[in-house]
Design a protein around this motif. Structure first.
Motif, short mmCIF file in Angstrom:
data_model
loop_
_atom_site.label_atom_id
_atom_site.label_comp_id
_atom_site.label_asym_id
_atom_site.label_seq_id
_atom_site.Cartn_x
_atom_site.Cartn_y
_atom_site.Cartn_z
N ASP A 34 2.01 8.95 5.36
CA ASP A 34 1.71 8.81 6.82
C ASP A 34 2.22 8.09 7.58
O ASP A 34 2.86 8.51 8.75
CB ASP A 34 0.21 8.30 7.03
N ASP B 201 0.78 -1.31 0.05
CA ASP B 201 -0.02 0.07 -0.18
C ASP B 201 1.01 1.26 0.00
O ASP B 201 1.09 1.83 1.04
CB ASP B 201 -0.83 -0.03 1.25
N LYS C 16 4.64 13.88 -1.35
CA LYS C 16 4.01 13.31 -2.57
C LYS C 16 4.67 12.25 -3.31
O LYS C 16 4.11 11.36 -3.87
CB LYS C 16 3.90 14.55 -3.59
N SER D 182 0.02 4.15 -0.95
CA SER D 182 -0.57 5.21 -0.38
C SER D 182 -0.46 5.45 1.04
O SER D 182 -0.51 6.73 1.43
CB SER D 182 -1.97 5.15 -0.80
N SER D 183 -0.08 4.55 1.74
CA SER D 183 -0.01 4.78 3.14
C SER D 183 1.37 5.20 3.70
O SER D 183 1.71 5.52 4.87
CB SER D 183 -0.25 3.39 3.95
N GLN E 42 4.41 8.35 -2.50
CA GLN E 42 3.20 7.42 -2.94
C GLN E 42 3.46 6.83 -4.20
O GLN E 42 3.14 5.87 -4.93
CB GLN E 42 2.18 8.22 -3.07
N LYS E 43 4.70 7.28 -5.16
CA LYS E 43 5.11 6.75 -6.37
C LYS E 43 6.02 5.65 -6.05
O LYS E 43 6.61 4.98 -7.19
CB LYS E 43 5.85 7.86 -6.97
#
Length: 260
Positions: free
Chosen positions: A101, A95, A135, A97-98, A138-139
């Motif tokens: 955080d 994941d 940002k 996208s995590s 997430q890549k």
């Protein structure tokens, strides 16, 4: 030269049972796979007189970067010759996208070096990336390990350990000015060409003596002795960097088995 000293290398035939070959004094191997690991383990049990370099379970420990550096972290090695530690790191198994955080909660400071979680000797396992902003995190492609980047003057030291013998060479690494330049551009992910390989030798380069100075021999000997014991290995190498601006602050950033 090796034969003059009475040493002969004999290729193992994988199509035949290992116990039917030899006799061997030493078995050196770098094959992967559960089947081969079982063959070697069985051979060690039935031929205790043969030295096997190295036990498969000990080698397997270095295949995962989540655990690779734990032996160094547990050492907290510090004496009159310097201090050796590891960069702070975070493991991300899935994941993407995590990741932002997770990085924020961990307190890690950008930029971060992203390394594949599995270190199996393949070209992919040596692919590195630098993430410069939230940002860009997430890549990245899990599973991976994120390590804090430590400024080190663009040079790392490869410390080869063969039993009690130690050999140190310099290799060009990612230069600090890349981080500064890319950060100023607010760049996302910077894909790093393979560093520390033999083609990147820095032994004959005209380097700042403060960067090129090898780590103190007594410190390396103590580190190698401790890791041989803790890892159960006799044939491996360490990638070590010196924190830029310091003479005695070192970090182990990777451990490789049977480097070639």
């Amino acid at each position: 030269m090796i034969r003059i000293k009475g040493i002969f290398f004999v290729a193992i035939d994988q199509s035949k049972p290992l116990s039917d070959q030899g006799p061997f004094d030493v078995v050196m191997h770098k094959l992967l796979g559960k089947e081969w690991r079982q063959i070697i383990e069985d051979y060690r049990q039935t031929h205790p007189e043969v030295t096997v370099l190295d036990p498969p379970d000990a080698i397997q420990h270095l295949r995962n970067r989540q655990f690779m550096l734990q032996a160094v972290a547990d050492l907290n090695l510090s004496d009159s010759y310097g201090k050796v530690g590891v960069p702070r790191q975070l493991v991300i198994k899935k994941d993407a996208s995590s990741i932002p955080d997770a990085v924020t909660k961990s307190g890690l400071i950008l930029p971060l070096v992203a390394k594949p979680l599995i270190a199996d000797g393949s070209a992919k396992s040596h692919e590195l990336s630098l993430a410069f902003d939230q940002k860009s995190l997430q890549k990245l492609e899990p599973p991976l390990v994120l390590q804090e980047f430590v400024n080190h003057g663009g040079v790392l030291f490869k410390v080869y350990i063969v039993g009690e013998t130690i050999k140190v060479v310099r290799r060009f690494s990612l230069p600090d000015d890349v981080c500064k330049r890319e950060l100023s551009k607010n760049a996302g992910v910077y894909h790093v060409p393979r560093v520390s390989c033999a083609a990147a030798s820095a032994d004959d380069a005209n380097l700042d003596p403060r960067v090129a100075e090898l780590p103190p021999r007594p410190l390396l000997e103590k580190l190698a002795k401790e890791l041989r014991h803790r890892l159960g290995l006799r044939l491996f190498n360490l990638d070590i960097i010196r924190e830029h601006g310091s003479r005695d602050r070192f970090y182990v950033i990777d451990i490789n088995y049977f480097p070639v």
